[in-house]
Design an enzyme around this catalytic site. Structure first.
Site, short mmCIF file in Angstrom:
data_model
loop_
_atom_site.label_atom_id
_atom_site.label_comp_id
_atom_site.label_asym_id
_atom_site.label_seq_id
_atom_site.Cartn_x
_atom_site.Cartn_y
_atom_site.Cartn_z
N THR A 1 -17.50 -41.14 19.48
CA THR A 1 -18.85 -41.53 19.11
C THR A 1 -19.83 -40.69 19.92
OG1 THR A 1 -20.23 -43.40 18.45
CG2 THR A 1 -19.24 -43.56 20.64
N CYS B 1 -27.33 -47.65 23.55
CA CYS B 1 -26.18 -48.23 22.85
C CYS B 1 -24.96 -48.24 23.78
CB CYS B 1 -25.83 -47.40 21.62
SG CYS B 1 -27.07 -47.42 20.31
N HIS C 1 -19.40 -48.94 18.35
CA HIS C 1 -20.67 -48.38 18.85
C HIS C 1 -21.76 -49.40 18.52
CE1 HIS C 1 -23.54 -44.64 19.00
NE2 HIS C 1 -24.24 -45.76 19.18
#
Lengths: 166, 166
Positions: free
Chosen positions: A28, A34, A51
């Site tokens: 990711t 995040c 994620h």
């Protein structure tokens, strides 16, 4: 979302999660506030990567995608791994992200979203009794997270710093 | 500055309007209050940011290799000035008043910076309305993007102001 692919690299976008097994890497890119959650089970060499962008689903409108929230995405990834044969009690976690990218002087409650994401992630892991093995969280760094499903190793890539291995 | 484009863009795709997730960018985030509260993001590609700093601090092209306090404050000021003219043009078009707050700067991966700015400004949906303008100077090889991200409710005010809504 699950795949049992061999020898590939799978990209997980924002508010997505993926489960894979074998000679695969799940990646990711560009985590800021995040949080990336890598789950892994050694016996079956099953890995999952989520994620998430927000902490708890209850506090936000527009809840149609459970992949967005720590408290919904982590159980889903976990369940998918168990469904494909991973032993629930042996699944471990490594997490990264939750940074504060901007230095605002203002007083906006949303600004600490990175920290709240990390806290919610840890709570979700605790509820599922998943052991947190390592983390690279907080600070003001953007991070790319790579889970090697064959070995369980997590690599963190940042700009201008050497690679970090979890 | 180019003619603005507007549209509803999925979260993942906003990044690709500018570049790739791991590209180094400078992003100046300015919160705007008034009848149509919004957030203005001014994003410069990494090489453009270095080029601008060289130019503004009277250095040889390529001389700046580190972004310290002085370089960062230069970039914030550039973002501040350009955001000011962007808002002035937008205010003239809409006849609305936009009051900018103190800007904040982030210098890191595009994906990390952009998603963090959007989330902390209150964007929890998978789609975001953006008004995008590019700043491009062929001679000086500088390219930048502006995103105006209206807060919930503010979009209606803006559309009404330009006569696009009853």
């Amino acid at each position: 979302m699950a795949a049992l692919l061999e020898g590939t690299e799978i990209k997980v976008g924002i508010a997505q999660w993926w489960v894979a097994r074998g000679n695969t890497r799940i990646v990711t890119l560009g985590l800021g506030s995040c949080v990336g959650i890598a789950l892994w089970e050694a016996g079956t060499r099953t890995g999952g990567l989520a994620h998430i962008m927000l902490p708890e689903s209850a506090n936000f409108p527009d809840r149609n995608n459970p992949g967005k929230f720590a408290d919904t995405a982590i159980p889903l990834t976990f369940q998918e791994m168990v469904k494909t044969g991973a032993r629930a009690g042996a699944i471990v976690a490594k997490i990264a992200g939750g940074a504060q990218m901007f230095n605002f002087t203002g007083k906006n409650g949303m600004l600490n979203i990175g920290q709240r994401n990390v806290e919610a992630t840890k709570q979700a892991l605790e509820r599922l009794k998943i052991k947190l093995l390592a983390e690279h969280t907080g600070g003001n760094l953007g991070r790319t997270m790579i889970l090697d499903v064959a070995t369980g190793q997590v690599t963190i890539r940042t700009l201008g710093h050497p690679l970090i291995y979890l | 500055m180019s003619v603005p484009r507007a549209g509803l863009v999925p979260f993942d795709e906003i990044v690709h309007l500018v570049g790739n997730e791991e590209d180094l960018v400078a992003c100046v985030d300015t919160r705007v209050t008034g009848p149509a509260p919004a957030c203005v993001l001014f994003i410069l590609q990494g090489d453009s940011a270095y080029y601008l700093v060289d130019m503004l601090l009277g250095r040889q092209s390529g001389e700046t290799t580190e972004m310290g306090e002085m370089e960062r404050s230069t970039l914030t000021e550039v973002g501040n000035i350009l955001t000011g003219s962007f808002l002035a043009a937008f205010a003239q078009m809409t006849q609305l008043k936009f009051i900018p707050e103190v800007p904040a700067l982030a210098l890191d991966m595009l994906g990390a910076v952009l998603t963090t700015a959007l989330i902390s400004s209150g964007y929890f949906s998978e789609q975001v309305l953006v008004i995008e303008t590019t700043l491009f100077n062929e001679h000086d090889s500088i390219s930048g993007h502006f995103f105006l991200v209206p807060q919930e409710g503010a979009l209606k005010t803006i559309l009404k102001a330009v006569g696009l809504s009853s």
